[in-house]
Design an enzyme around this catalytic site. Sequence first.
Site, short mmCIF file in Angstrom:
data_model
loop_
_atom_site.label_atom_id
_atom_site.label_comp_id
_atom_site.label_asym_id
_atom_site.label_seq_id
_atom_site.Cartn_x
_atom_site.Cartn_y
_atom_site.Cartn_z
N TYR A 42 0.35 -1.52 1.43
CA TYR A 42 -0.29 -2.79 1.80
C TYR A 42 0.25 -3.15 3.19
O TYR A 42 1.46 -3.39 3.34
CB TYR A 42 0.08 -3.89 0.82
CG TYR A 42 -0.56 -3.74 -0.56
CD1 TYR A 42 -1.74 -4.40 -0.86
CD2 TYR A 42 0.02 -2.95 -1.56
CE1 TYR A 42 -2.34 -4.28 -2.11
CE2 TYR A 42 -0.57 -2.82 -2.81
CZ TYR A 42 -1.76 -3.49 -3.08
OH TYR A 42 -2.34 -3.36 -4.30
N TYR B 287 2.93 -8.04 -10.00
CA TYR B 287 2.05 -6.93 -9.64
C TYR B 287 1.84 -6.00 -10.84
O TYR B 287 0.73 -5.54 -11.11
CB TYR B 287 2.62 -6.16 -8.44
CG TYR B 287 1.67 -5.13 -7.89
CD1 TYR B 287 0.72 -5.47 -6.94
CD2 TYR B 287 1.70 -3.80 -8.35
CE1 TYR B 287 -0.18 -4.54 -6.45
CE2 TYR B 287 0.81 -2.86 -7.87
CZ TYR B 287 -0.13 -3.23 -6.91
OH TYR B 287 -1.02 -2.29 -6.45
C1 PHB Z 1 -8.12 0.37 -5.07
O1 PHB Z 1 -9.36 0.27 -5.03
O2 PHB Z 1 -7.57 1.47 -5.20
C2 PHB Z 1 -7.30 -0.85 -4.95
C3 PHB Z 1 -7.88 -2.05 -4.59
C4 PHB Z 1 -7.09 -3.18 -4.47
C5 PHB Z 1 -5.73 -3.10 -4.70
C6 PHB Z 1 -5.16 -1.91 -5.07
C7 PHB Z 1 -5.94 -0.77 -5.20
O3 PHB Z 1 -4.95 -4.20 -4.56
#
Ligand code: PHB
Length: 387
Positions: free
Chosen positions: A199, A382
């Site tokens: 992120y 999370y």
């Molecule tokens: C994903 O589409 O892999 C994805 C999308 C949002 C997130 C994490 C993974 O926060």
Amino acid sequence: MRTQVAIIGGGPSGLLLSQLLNRAGIATVVLERKSRDYVLGRIRAGVLETGLVNLLREAGAGARMDREGHLHDGCHLAQNGRMFRVDFREACGKQVMVYGQTEVTRDLYDAQDAMGATVIHEAEDVALHDLTGSPYVTWRDAAGEHRLDCDFVAGCDGFHGISRQAIPASVRTEFEKVYPFGWLGILSRTPPVEDELIYAAHDRGFALASMRNPALSRYYIQVPLTDRVEDWSDEAFWAEFRARMPEDVAARLVTGPSIEKSIAPLRSFVTEPMRWGKLFLCGDAAHIVPPTGAKGLNLAASDVHYLLEGLVAHYRGDGRGIDAYSQRALARIWQAMRFSWSLTTMMHRFPGASDYERRMQDSELALLERSATARQLLAENYTGLPY
Ligand code: PHB
Ligand code: RFL
């Protein structure tokens, strides 16, 4: 036709609820507006909390996920090129499963087929009737008009469905926050740039590096709401994505043609209550979160958990579970709302933000890098709060 629970929507929440109810001996019919191929063509979430992983196993739909999914012990946070790791296992003793929503949905369809459950596709003009009395559902398809009588209706038809609207406006309270940007996402048959998710907050805007498997990557960048997918060539996407990642990550990135590309606006939305008479709302029909916290699909799963418990208890003569459904589900939903909002606020560039607000974002990230307590809080949220 008659059933015990009529389920509107054959997305992940409708299918999971149907599968678990059937296994508990409660009859269902699922009504889905689109074709199965259409539903399976949608690329959405990728991160599953332990709660959802366990529900899929309980539903008899977890075998392929256990073989092909990947357990992640942590993720990376980056800020203008600096990167640090949040170790979920160390911070809270938990993990997440990386396995696509498309695969979850496919596994649930296969499990429904295997038990001979009734899933009706291309059901048009679905309408709910007499929800405070003897409920029934009507719809239309190529064969004509149909009616399904039932004890309860589960509205699992997503944000744009009809179930929420069936609750009189005077009964509903809606809460909404629309963010001034969207996410442009691409899927590409390339090896993920990193083993775990990244992120990344950057002056150019947020970016996320995610994946589906060792040969399939899912990447996102924050874009203005006015951008259209057609404005973004693959080359432009890769250049922008690279610019927002730390240099060593950008240097390792393998690019290739996109096999899916779409823009999703970011929004938070909750409707209260989630029950009206014999109707229960589940998943995106009742609430939407921005994807930053990876909570949308996981909240759909916790709703299913609470509703399943309530309905099973009801058919054994105890109505307390369905009476408490809305309150129990909403308590967890608001916690996930808070988490998704705080992560979204920390990581994105907001048009017109002051220098002070920018420093607050930097300070939040610095706190996470410095403080094990802050990382514990992030990791607990999370990986998913307990049901
Ligand atoms: C994903 O589409 O892999 C994805 C999308 C949002 C997130 C994490 C993974 O926060
Ligand atoms: P869904 O998946 O929207 O399924 C609802 C189903 O109901 C059908 N339907 C109807 N059927 C009959 N009659 C009607 N009138 C109907 N109206 C609609 C629809 O065709 C559909 O099949 O809701 P559900 O099951 O509650 O599942 C929720 C999740 O899909 C959702 O929370 C997540 O995908 C949200 N989300 C993401 N969540 C994450 O955790 N991580 C992500 O990366 C992520 N990316 C996304 C997303 C949602 C997106 N949307 C909604 C546009 C990306 C996108 C683009």
